[in-house]
Design a protein around this motif. Structure first.
Motif, PDB file in Angstrom:
ATOM      1  N   ASP A  36       7.420   2.898   0.004  1.00  0.00           N
ATOM      2  CA  ASP A  36       7.406   3.887  -1.079  1.00  0.00           C
ATOM      3  C   ASP A  36       6.483   3.459  -2.227  1.00  0.00           C
ATOM      4  O   ASP A  36       6.851   3.498  -3.392  1.00  0.00           O
ATOM      5  CB  ASP A  36       8.836   4.116  -1.592  1.00  0.00           C
ATOM      6  CG  ASP A  36       8.960   5.402  -2.390  1.00  0.00           C
ATOM      7  OD1 ASP A  36       8.099   6.286  -2.242  1.00  0.00           O
ATOM      8  OD2 ASP A  36       9.924   5.505  -3.180  1.00  0.00           O
ATOM      9  N   TYR A  37       5.276   3.017  -1.846  1.00  0.00           N
ATOM     10  CA  TYR A  37       4.210   2.629  -2.770  1.00  0.00           C
ATOM     11  C   TYR A  37       4.545   1.389  -3.608  1.00  0.00           C
ATOM     12  O   TYR A  37       4.055   1.217  -4.719  1.00  0.00           O
ATOM     13  CB  TYR A  37       3.842   3.803  -3.691  1.00  0.00           C
ATOM     14  CG  TYR A  37       3.172   4.926  -2.945  1.00  0.00           C
ATOM     15  CD1 TYR A  37       1.804   4.928  -2.739  1.00  0.00           C
ATOM     16  CD2 TYR A  37       3.926   5.972  -2.404  1.00  0.00           C
ATOM     17  CE1 TYR A  37       1.187   5.948  -2.024  1.00  0.00           C
ATOM     18  CE2 TYR A  37       3.324   6.993  -1.673  1.00  0.00           C
ATOM     19  CZ  TYR A  37       1.961   6.968  -1.497  1.00  0.00           C
ATOM     20  OH  TYR A  37       1.350   7.971  -0.772  1.00  0.00           O
ATOM     21  N   THR A  38       5.361   0.531  -3.056  1.00  0.00           N
ATOM     22  CA  THR A  38       5.610  -0.770  -3.693  1.00  0.00           C
ATOM     23  C   THR A  38       5.196  -1.908  -2.752  1.00  0.00           C
ATOM     24  O   THR A  38       5.619  -3.044  -2.924  1.00  0.00           O
ATOM     25  CB  THR A  38       7.097  -0.935  -4.074  1.00  0.00           C
ATOM     26  OG1 THR A  38       7.900  -0.841  -2.876  1.00  0.00           O
ATOM     27  CG2 THR A  38       7.525   0.127  -5.073  1.00  0.00           C
ATOM     28  N   GLY A  39       4.345  -1.586  -1.773  1.00  0.00           N
ATOM     29  CA  GLY A  39       3.967  -2.569  -0.765  1.00  0.00           C
ATOM     30  C   GLY A  39       3.248  -3.775  -1.323  1.00  0.00           C
ATOM     31  O   GLY A  39       3.476  -4.904  -0.882  1.00  0.00           O
ATOM     32  N   GLN A  40       2.362  -3.564  -2.309  1.00  0.00           N
ATOM     33  CA  GLN A  40       1.619  -4.693  -2.857  1.00  0.00           C
ATOM     34  C   GLN A  40       2.550  -5.658  -3.571  1.00  0.00           C
ATOM     35  O   GLN A  40       2.448  -6.879  -3.404  1.00  0.00           O
ATOM     36  CB  GLN A  40       0.545  -4.208  -3.837  1.00  0.00           C
ATOM     37  CG  GLN A  40      -0.316  -5.329  -4.399  1.00  0.00           C
ATOM     38  CD  GLN A  40      -1.420  -4.826  -5.308  1.00  0.00           C
ATOM     39  OE1 GLN A  40      -1.800  -3.654  -5.254  1.00  0.00           O
ATOM     40  NE2 GLN A  40      -1.936  -5.700  -6.148  1.00  0.00           N
TER      41      GLN A  40
ATOM     42  N   SER B 180      -0.476  -0.981  -0.135  1.00  0.00           N
ATOM     43  CA  SER B 180       0.106  -0.401  -1.352  1.00  0.00           C
ATOM     44  C   SER B 180       0.981   0.802  -1.055  1.00  0.00           C
ATOM     45  O   SER B 180       1.921   1.095  -1.806  1.00  0.00           O
ATOM     46  CB  SER B 180      -0.999   0.001  -2.328  1.00  0.00           C
ATOM     47  OG  SER B 180      -1.749  -1.123  -2.728  1.00  0.00           O
ATOM     48  N   GLU B 181       0.693   1.506   0.030  1.00  0.00           N
ATOM     49  CA  GLU B 181       1.455   2.711   0.351  1.00  0.00           C
ATOM     50  C   GLU B 181       2.769   2.410   1.070  1.00  0.00           C
ATOM     51  O   GLU B 181       3.612   3.300   1.220  1.00  0.00           O
ATOM     52  CB  GLU B 181       0.601   3.641   1.222  1.00  0.00           C
ATOM     53  CG  GLU B 181      -0.594   4.229   0.478  1.00  0.00           C
ATOM     54  CD  GLU B 181      -1.512   5.023   1.378  1.00  0.00           C
ATOM     55  OE1 GLU B 181      -1.281   4.996   2.620  1.00  0.00           O
ATOM     56  OE2 GLU B 181      -2.449   5.657   0.862  1.00  0.00           O
ATOM     57  N   LEU B 182       2.939   1.171   1.497  1.00  0.00           N
ATOM     58  CA  LEU B 182       4.171   0.805   2.182  1.00  0.00           C
ATOM     59  C   LEU B 182       5.351   0.759   1.221  1.00  0.00           C
ATOM     60  O   LEU B 182       5.186   0.591   0.011  1.00  0.00           O
ATOM     61  CB  LEU B 182       4.000  -0.562   2.855  1.00  0.00           C
ATOM     62  CG  LEU B 182       2.934  -0.668   3.955  1.00  0.00           C
ATOM     63  CD1 LEU B 182       2.791  -2.122   4.396  1.00  0.00           C
ATOM     64  CD2 LEU B 182       3.279   0.226   5.141  1.00  0.00           C
TER      65      LEU B 182
ATOM     66  N   THR C 131      -5.210  -0.589   0.317  1.00  0.00           N
ATOM     67  CA  THR C 131      -4.748   0.801   0.230  1.00  0.00           C
ATOM     68  C   THR C 131      -3.565   1.029   1.157  1.00  0.00           C
ATOM     69  O   THR C 131      -2.548   1.626   0.761  1.00  0.00           O
ATOM     70  CB  THR C 131      -5.888   1.774   0.589  1.00  0.00           C
ATOM     71  OG1 THR C 131      -6.982   1.557  -0.304  1.00  0.00           O
ATOM     72  CG2 THR C 131      -5.421   3.215   0.459  1.00  0.00           C
ATOM     73  N   LEU C 132      -3.689   0.539   2.381  1.00  0.00           N
ATOM     74  CA  LEU C 132      -2.602   0.682   3.350  1.00  0.00           C
ATOM     75  C   LEU C 132      -1.357  -0.078   2.898  1.00  0.00           C
ATOM     76  O   LEU C 132      -0.234   0.439   2.960  1.00  0.00           O
ATOM     77  CB  LEU C 132      -3.060   0.175   4.721  1.00  0.00           C
ATOM     78  CG  LEU C 132      -2.014   0.170   5.837  1.00  0.00           C
ATOM     79  CD1 LEU C 132      -1.527   1.588   6.122  1.00  0.00           C
ATOM     80  CD2 LEU C 132      -2.590  -0.462   7.096  1.00  0.00           C
TER      81      LEU C 132
ATOM     82  N   GLN D  59      -7.342  -4.278   3.197  1.00  0.00           N
ATOM     83  CA  GLN D  59      -6.262  -3.382   3.612  1.00  0.00           C
ATOM     84  C   GLN D  59      -5.331  -3.017   2.453  1.00  0.00           C
ATOM     85  O   GLN D  59      -4.212  -2.553   2.680  1.00  0.00           O
ATOM     86  CB  GLN D  59      -5.441  -4.048   4.731  1.00  0.00           C
ATOM     87  CG  GLN D  59      -6.226  -4.386   5.979  1.00  0.00           C
ATOM     88  CD  GLN D  59      -6.799  -3.148   6.647  1.00  0.00           C
ATOM     89  OE1 GLN D  59      -6.130  -2.132   6.777  1.00  0.00           O
ATOM     90  NE2 GLN D  59      -8.062  -3.237   7.071  1.00  0.00           N
TER      91      GLN D  59
END
Length: 263
Positions: free
Chosen positions: A63-67, A59-61, A56-57, A54
């Protein structure tokens, strides 16, 4: 490719192997069953596979700092679990019963699950990006096998080395090493939040890469054991000291209380 894979897998495996070794030492010293290891490993492997699938999903959280935020949260959760674990493990012997053993076992399983998920995710992500190239499959598999084998072997040596001391000596050493590991977790969490622009990095305090390169075998060992960074920032170093100091003070206070009540 073989060498780079070996180093990457070794780095990720070492960190998990060393914390598992430390927790096994505590379990052995207190005569506890070790079923929690398998629960933690199983949950960690499942967590790593789900996280990697998951990515990709995730990472997009935010504002793309999810990871970065997810990784920092996992490391902070490991640290919080270690704080509670240290408080419990330093309880006087007369307050250690079946309920205490269950609580400690649950915490150790949680730490292992989080550590394996965090480090296993990195390995799976690295391999998944390169395994599609047939010419890289053999060096990737060989490097992964060697890296994991070396990491687990060092963890085993670490475990038996600590148990070679007398019990009165083994636990204080293990508590000190656990405090170093906790400082490493907070330092890594700070680094992730710096990358996400949620914390200021601050100035780079020093550069010791000429003395000990981070990508060397010794550098990877010290990174896993004490959180060695060749170029730490002020924020990372402050987080490290805060985590290390917190666990060390809890361990010192708990050990002193144990000795007073025992004496």
């Amino acid at each position: 490719m073989l060498l780079s894979t070996l180093i990457i897998v070794l780095r990720e495996t070492l960190e998990a192997a060393l914390v598992i070794s430390l927790l096994l030492v505590f379990s052995r010293l207190h005569g506890m069953a070790t079923r929690w290891v398998w629960y933690g490993l199983g949950a960690g492997v499942i967590g790593a596979v789900v996280y990697a699938s998951q990515i990709t999903l995730v990472s997009e959280l935010f504002d793309y700092t999810g990871q970065e935020i997810t990784n920092a949260s996992m490391q902070a959760a490991i640290f919080a679990s270690l704080v509670i674990f240290t408080v419990l493990i330093c309880r006087p012997a007369q307050r250690q019963g079946p309920r205490w053993s269950a609580q400690v076992s649950a915490l150790m399983a949680a730490v292992i699950a989080l550590a394996v998920a965090r480090e296993g995710f990195e390995i799976l992500l690295y391999l998944s990006g390169l395994m599609t190239k047939p010419e890289l499959v053999t060096p990737l598999l060989l490097g992964t096998t060697l890296g994991a084998g070396i990491g687990c072997s060092i963890g085993a040596l670490f475990y038996y080395g600590l148990l070679s001391f007398a019990p009165r000596t083994s636990q204080p050493i293990a508590l000190l090493l656990l405090a170093l590991f906790g400082g490493n977790m907070l330092s890594q969490a700070a680094q992730m939040l710096i990358q996400a622009d949620l914390l200021p990095g601050g100035a780079t305090l020093w550069d010791s890469s000429r003395l000990l390169a981070e990508d060397s075998l010794a550098g990877q060992l010290f990174y896993a054991l004490i959180g060695y960074e060749a170029t730490p920032t002020l924020t990372q170093f402050s987080a490290y000291l805060g985590g290390f100091g917190t666990l060390l003070l809890i361990a010192i206070a708990g050990t002193a209380r144990q000795r007073v009540q025992a004496g």
